[in-house]
Design a protein around this motif. Structure first.
Motif, PDB file in Angstrom:
ATOM      1  N   VAL A 127     -21.044   1.624  53.923  1.00  0.00           N
ATOM      2  CA  VAL A 127     -20.508   0.282  53.666  1.00  0.00           C
ATOM      3  C   VAL A 127     -20.784  -0.129  52.222  1.00  0.00           C
ATOM      4  N   THR A 128     -19.731  -0.521  51.494  1.00  0.00           N
ATOM      5  CA  THR A 128     -19.887  -0.976  50.103  1.00  0.00           C
ATOM      6  C   THR A 128     -19.513  -2.454  49.988  1.00  0.00           C
TER       7      THR A 128
ATOM      8  N   THR B 218     -15.429  -1.482  53.026  1.00  0.00           N
ATOM      9  CA  THR B 218     -16.186  -2.681  52.624  1.00  0.00           C
ATOM     10  C   THR B 218     -16.742  -3.380  53.859  1.00  0.00           C
ATOM     11  N   ASN B 219     -17.823  -4.130  53.661  1.00  0.00           N
ATOM     12  CA  ASN B 219     -18.458  -4.841  54.777  1.00  0.00           C
ATOM     13  C   ASN B 219     -17.468  -5.756  55.492  1.00  0.00           C
ATOM     14  N   ASN B 220     -16.628  -6.455  54.723  1.00  0.00           N
ATOM     15  CA  ASN B 220     -15.684  -7.390  55.334  1.00  0.00           C
ATOM     16  C   ASN B 220     -14.662  -6.671  56.205  1.00  0.00           C
ATOM     17  N   GLU B 221     -14.142  -5.528  55.723  1.00  0.00           N
ATOM     18  CA  GLU B 221     -13.119  -4.810  56.496  1.00  0.00           C
ATOM     19  C   GLU B 221     -13.688  -4.246  57.800  1.00  0.00           C
ATOM     20  N   PHE B 222     -14.925  -3.736  57.747  1.00  0.00           N
ATOM     21  CA  PHE B 222     -15.559  -3.263  58.990  1.00  0.00           C
ATOM     22  C   PHE B 222     -15.683  -4.421  59.981  1.00  0.00           C
ATOM     23  N   GLY B 223     -16.125  -5.584  59.457  1.00  0.00           N
ATOM     24  CA  GLY B 223     -16.299  -6.763  60.317  1.00  0.00           C
ATOM     25  C   GLY B 223     -14.990  -7.273  60.888  1.00  0.00           C
ATOM     26  N   PHE B 224     -13.952  -7.327  60.055  1.00  0.00           N
ATOM     27  CA  PHE B 224     -12.655  -7.829  60.528  1.00  0.00           C
ATOM     28  C   PHE B 224     -12.020  -6.876  61.544  1.00  0.00           C
TER      29      PHE B 224
ATOM     30  N   ILE C 234     -24.891   3.208  56.631  1.00  0.00           N
ATOM     31  CA  ILE C 234     -25.684   3.048  55.406  1.00  0.00           C
ATOM     32  C   ILE C 234     -24.984   1.960  54.595  1.00  0.00           C
ATOM     33  N   VAL C 235     -25.715   0.912  54.275  1.00  0.00           N
ATOM     34  CA  VAL C 235     -25.136  -0.213  53.541  1.00  0.00           C
ATOM     35  C   VAL C 235     -25.549  -0.115  52.070  1.00  0.00           C
ATOM     36  N   ASP C 236     -24.562   0.084  51.202  1.00  0.00           N
ATOM     37  CA  ASP C 236     -24.835   0.107  49.758  1.00  0.00           C
ATOM     38  C   ASP C 236     -25.051  -1.332  49.297  1.00  0.00           C
ATOM     39  N   GLU C 237     -25.969  -1.546  48.341  1.00  0.00           N
ATOM     40  CA  GLU C 237     -26.358  -2.893  47.893  1.00  0.00           C
ATOM     41  C   GLU C 237     -26.737  -3.722  49.125  1.00  0.00           C
ATOM     42  N   VAL C 238     -27.697  -3.188  49.882  1.00  0.00           N
ATOM     43  CA  VAL C 238     -28.044  -3.729  51.200  1.00  0.00           C
ATOM     44  C   VAL C 238     -28.557  -5.168  51.134  1.00  0.00           C
ATOM     45  N   ASP C 239     -29.246  -5.541  50.049  1.00  0.00           N
ATOM     46  CA  ASP C 239     -29.754  -6.920  49.975  1.00  0.00           C
ATOM     47  C   ASP C 239     -28.615  -7.919  49.818  1.00  0.00           C
ATOM     48  N   SER C 240     -27.556  -7.526  49.107  1.00  0.00           N
ATOM     49  CA  SER C 240     -26.402  -8.404  48.940  1.00  0.00           C
ATOM     50  C   SER C 240     -25.703  -8.646  50.280  1.00  0.00           C
ATOM     51  N   VAL C 241     -25.540  -7.570  51.056  1.00  0.00           N
ATOM     52  CA  VAL C 241     -24.778  -7.670  52.317  1.00  0.00           C
ATOM     53  C   VAL C 241     -25.614  -8.274  53.438  1.00  0.00           C
ATOM     54  N   LEU C 242     -26.842  -7.783  53.623  1.00  0.00           N
ATOM     55  CA  LEU C 242     -27.637  -8.184  54.791  1.00  0.00           C
ATOM     56  C   LEU C 242     -28.515  -9.412  54.565  1.00  0.00           C
ATOM     57  N   VAL C 243     -28.684  -9.832  53.301  1.00  0.00           N
ATOM     58  CA  VAL C 243     -29.502 -11.026  53.039  1.00  0.00           C
ATOM     59  C   VAL C 243     -28.657 -12.122  52.377  1.00  0.00           C
ATOM     60  N   ASP C 244     -28.083 -11.833  51.195  1.00  0.00           N
ATOM     61  CA  ASP C 244     -27.328 -12.870  50.466  1.00  0.00           C
ATOM     62  C   ASP C 244     -26.147 -13.392  51.288  1.00  0.00           C
ATOM     63  N   ASP C 245     -25.400 -12.473  51.920  1.00  0.00           N
ATOM     64  CA  ASP C 245     -24.199 -12.868  52.668  1.00  0.00           C
ATOM     65  C   ASP C 245     -24.404 -12.836  54.171  1.00  0.00           C
ATOM     66  N   ALA C 246     -25.664 -12.762  54.614  1.00  0.00           N
ATOM     67  CA  ALA C 246     -25.946 -12.529  56.037  1.00  0.00           C
ATOM     68  C   ALA C 246     -25.327 -13.584  56.946  1.00  0.00           C
ATOM     69  N   ARG C 247     -25.381 -14.845  56.552  1.00  0.00           N
ATOM     70  CA  ARG C 247     -24.887 -15.918  57.416  1.00  0.00           C
ATOM     71  C   ARG C 247     -23.420 -16.235  57.154  1.00  0.00           C
TER      72      ARG C 247
ATOM     73  N   THR D 282     -20.772 -13.249  62.203  1.00  0.00           N
ATOM     74  CA  THR D 282     -21.472 -13.194  60.912  1.00  0.00           C
ATOM     75  C   THR D 282     -21.782 -11.737  60.593  1.00  0.00           C
ATOM     76  N   LEU D 283     -21.958 -11.431  59.308  1.00  0.00           N
ATOM     77  CA  LEU D 283     -22.300 -10.063  58.900  1.00  0.00           C
ATOM     78  C   LEU D 283     -23.625  -9.636  59.525  1.00  0.00           C
ATOM     79  N   GLN D 284     -24.558 -10.586  59.618  1.00  0.00           N
ATOM     80  CA  GLN D 284     -25.867 -10.284  60.205  1.00  0.00           C
ATOM     81  C   GLN D 284     -25.712  -9.792  61.644  1.00  0.00           C
ATOM     82  N   ASN D 285     -24.933 -10.518  62.438  1.00  0.00           N
ATOM     83  CA  ASN D 285     -24.752 -10.137  63.844  1.00  0.00           C
ATOM     84  C   ASN D 285     -23.945  -8.852  63.979  1.00  0.00           C
ATOM     85  N   TYR D 286     -22.993  -8.640  63.071  1.00  0.00           N
ATOM     86  CA  TYR D 286     -22.188  -7.416  63.146  1.00  0.00           C
ATOM     87  C   TYR D 286     -23.062  -6.180  62.911  1.00  0.00           C
ATOM     88  N   PHE D 287     -23.863  -6.199  61.842  1.00  0.00           N
ATOM     89  CA  PHE D 287     -24.628  -4.989  61.495  1.00  0.00           C
ATOM     90  C   PHE D 287     -25.789  -4.726  62.452  1.00  0.00           C
ATOM     91  N   ARG D 288     -26.191  -5.728  63.195  1.00  0.00           N
ATOM     92  CA  ARG D 288     -27.243  -5.496  64.194  1.00  0.00           C
ATOM     93  C   ARG D 288     -26.707  -4.750  65.415  1.00  0.00           C
TER      94      ARG D 288
END
Length: 526
Positions: free
Chosen positions: A28-29, A78-84, A107-120, A365-371
């Motif tokens: 995931v990028t 991308t994280n958004n496309e996987f989620g959508f 594997i999430v690239d730039e994991v802090d951006s996806v799982l923390v900054d944009d988590a909610r 949310t991205l957080q709930n999706y990746f869990r």
């Protein structure tokens, strides 16, 4: 793992290992540029070992090609496309329409951006309301235009008076006037500039604390002359009594006054009318209540659009459409719209076609999706500070990998200027000097507006340059490709942040390498 140490290449090892199970691996990028680039770069390694590789961003949603991409051993996207795609699968009517397999490993690239900054950040699929409410955006726009202009004109005078009083040493009255300006137009550039002067922000804070004590008991004195009050921290805006009177006008003082349903129904019932007439009057009452409720909501959204949302910062206008700019990545969020009528309000403000209202069909949310993944991992150069959050939310450990060689980057001290004009002039002087010395320069900015301003300043100096922002996103690969050339100047928003790889020639390395000039402290430079 530090920037430039080869995260993209290292990821091939766990990706290959987990792909051997045959259950699919998702890499995931943060944007489609990186998804397409990395899948093309790494494909030869995987294909050599007999693995199939695909990238979902090459294919249309709900297509056979996208389903095939998910059935590959290794899938980039991308994280958004996987989620959508997950949301679309949840809206499918038949198992044959599903494109995703069960979530095995990511594997999430730039994991802090996806799982923390944009988590909610919620991913939302919406559609048109079959028979949407009639909004009065165009009818109310002139009224809002007028009240915003009147308040701006009044507060410009109040700000001048506050400056004069503070200069003369009258902090009490000066602070009172300053707080009034802040409550009425907190994003005003002249006010922001004045607050950057020594001691002024502290005076505003002290005055605000005084008027907020005892549950805001004294605050109405500050708001008495305002037409509307902006609560910037809560992103809320509220008309004052003076504002309601101004907008309603003398002709229709009840234009925004909601009828008291209980009292009005009692009045109708006390008239002892026949049942048909009584039902008709009640229907009219409910209709009036609905129209006025919608009118108040529409007006509030228009005020928000004018007072809290700035063109070329939160959104851009392209091809006669209002497009949202992602605060984290600086990219256009194609197809995304503000909810609750706010997007239509901005469309009315910018004089473009007002699209139909929408309703939410599915959200996650991205957080709930990746869990949902059975196994989850990630990589970034900036995760150590968020180690606690990773463990608390995702039960993920953070391991820091030292650099292979000593870091060659030379970090210099920050330079602080009193005004933006001095700062931008100093940036242009430094960039001109570096470019003439044969070094490529990357200038980091926080908004489309600032990137275009610096572009104009460089044009005046006749310095050739490229601007990479949300408006030029289609030329991204071409601009990044040129960014490492001798003497090339590139102005970029945070689009050229995470994962962007600028290649340097030996000649450029000999001249000192890529020079990066950040115009704000919060920019993440890679």
């Amino acid at each position: 793992m530090q920037t430039g140490e080869g995260k993209t290449l290292v990821a091939t090892l766990p990706v290959y290992l987990n792909a051997l199970a045959g259950k699919g691996v998702h890499l995931v990028t943060v944007n489609d540029y990186l998804a397409k680039r990395d899948s093309a770069w790494m494909a030869p390694i995987f294909e050599f070992h007999g693995m199939s590789v695909d990238c979902i961003d090459y294919h249309q949603p709900n297509s056979a090609a996208r389903k095939k991409a998910y059935n590959a051993d290794i899938t980039y996207g991308t994280n958004n496309e996987f989620g959508f795609d997950y949301l679309r699968d949840n809206m499918s009517h038949s198992p044959d329409d599903l494109v995703q397999r069960p979530h095995h490993y990511a594997i999430v690239d730039e994991v802090d951006s996806v799982l923390v900054d944009d988590a909610r950040t919620p991913l939302i699929i919406s559609g048109p309301i079959p028979k949407g409410d009639r909004h009065e955006f165009n009818e109310l726009k002139p009224k809002v235009d007028d009240i915003v202009a009147v308040q701006r004109k009044y507060l410009t005078g109040v700000l001048a008076e506050a400056k004069k009083l503070i200069k003369e040493g009258d902090d009490k009255e000066g602070g009172f006037q300053l707080l009034r300006v802040y409550r009425g137009m907190p994003k005003n550039k002249a006010l922001i500039k004045f607050l950057s002067e020594e001691g002024v922000k502290q005076l505003l804070q002290k005055t605000e604390n005084f008027y907020m004590q005892d549950n805001n008991r004294e605050m109405p004195k500050v708001d008495a002359e305002l037409y509307y009050v902006i609560e910037e921290k809560n992103n809320q805006i509220e008309l004052t009594d003076k504002g309601i009177d101004y907008i309603s006008g003398k002709d229709d003082p009840d234009f925004f006054v909601l009828p008291e349903i209980g009292i009005e129904i009692a009045k109708i019932e006390n008239q002892n009318l026949d049942k048909e007439k009584e039902a008709e009057l009640k229907e009219e009452l409910f209709k009036e209540f609905g129209v006025k409720s919608e009118r108040i909501h529409t007006l509030n959204q228009l005020l928000k659009a004018y007072a809290l949302f700035e063109k070329d910062t939160q959104y851009v206008v392209m091809d006669n459409k209002v497009m949202i700019v992602d605060e984290q990545t600086g990219r256009i969020m194609d197809g995304r719209r503000y909810s609750d009528g706010l997007h239509q309000a901005i469309e009315a403000k910018e004089n473009v076609k007002i699209e139909d209202a929408t309703q939410t069909f599915a959200t996650v949310t991205l957080q709930n999706y990746f869990r949902m993944y059975r196994k989850l991992s990630g990589m970034t150069g900036t995760a150590v500070t968020e180690a606690g959050e990773f463990w608390e939310i995702y039960k993920l450990d953070v391991v820091e990998i030292p650099t292979n060689r000593p870091i060659a980057r030379e970090d210099k001290e920050d330079l602080v200027y009193k005004t933006k004009r001095e700062k931008y002039n100093a940036v242009i002087d430094e960039v001109t000097k570096l470019s003439l010395a044969g070094r490529p320069v990357l200038i980091g900015t926080t908004s489309v507006e600032i990137s275009e301003l610096l572009g104009k300043m460089l044009s005046i100096r006749k310095i050739p340059h490229n601007v990479l922002n949300a408006k030029q996103h289609k030329k991204e690969a071409e601009i990044v490709d040129e960014a490492g050339r001798k003497g090339q100047v590139t102005i970029a928003t945070n689009m050229a942040g995470r994962g962007t790889d600028i290649k340097l020639t030996d000649e450029v390395k000999a001249a000192g390498g890529l020079a990066i000039v950040g115009t704000e402290r919060m920019i993440r430079v890679v």
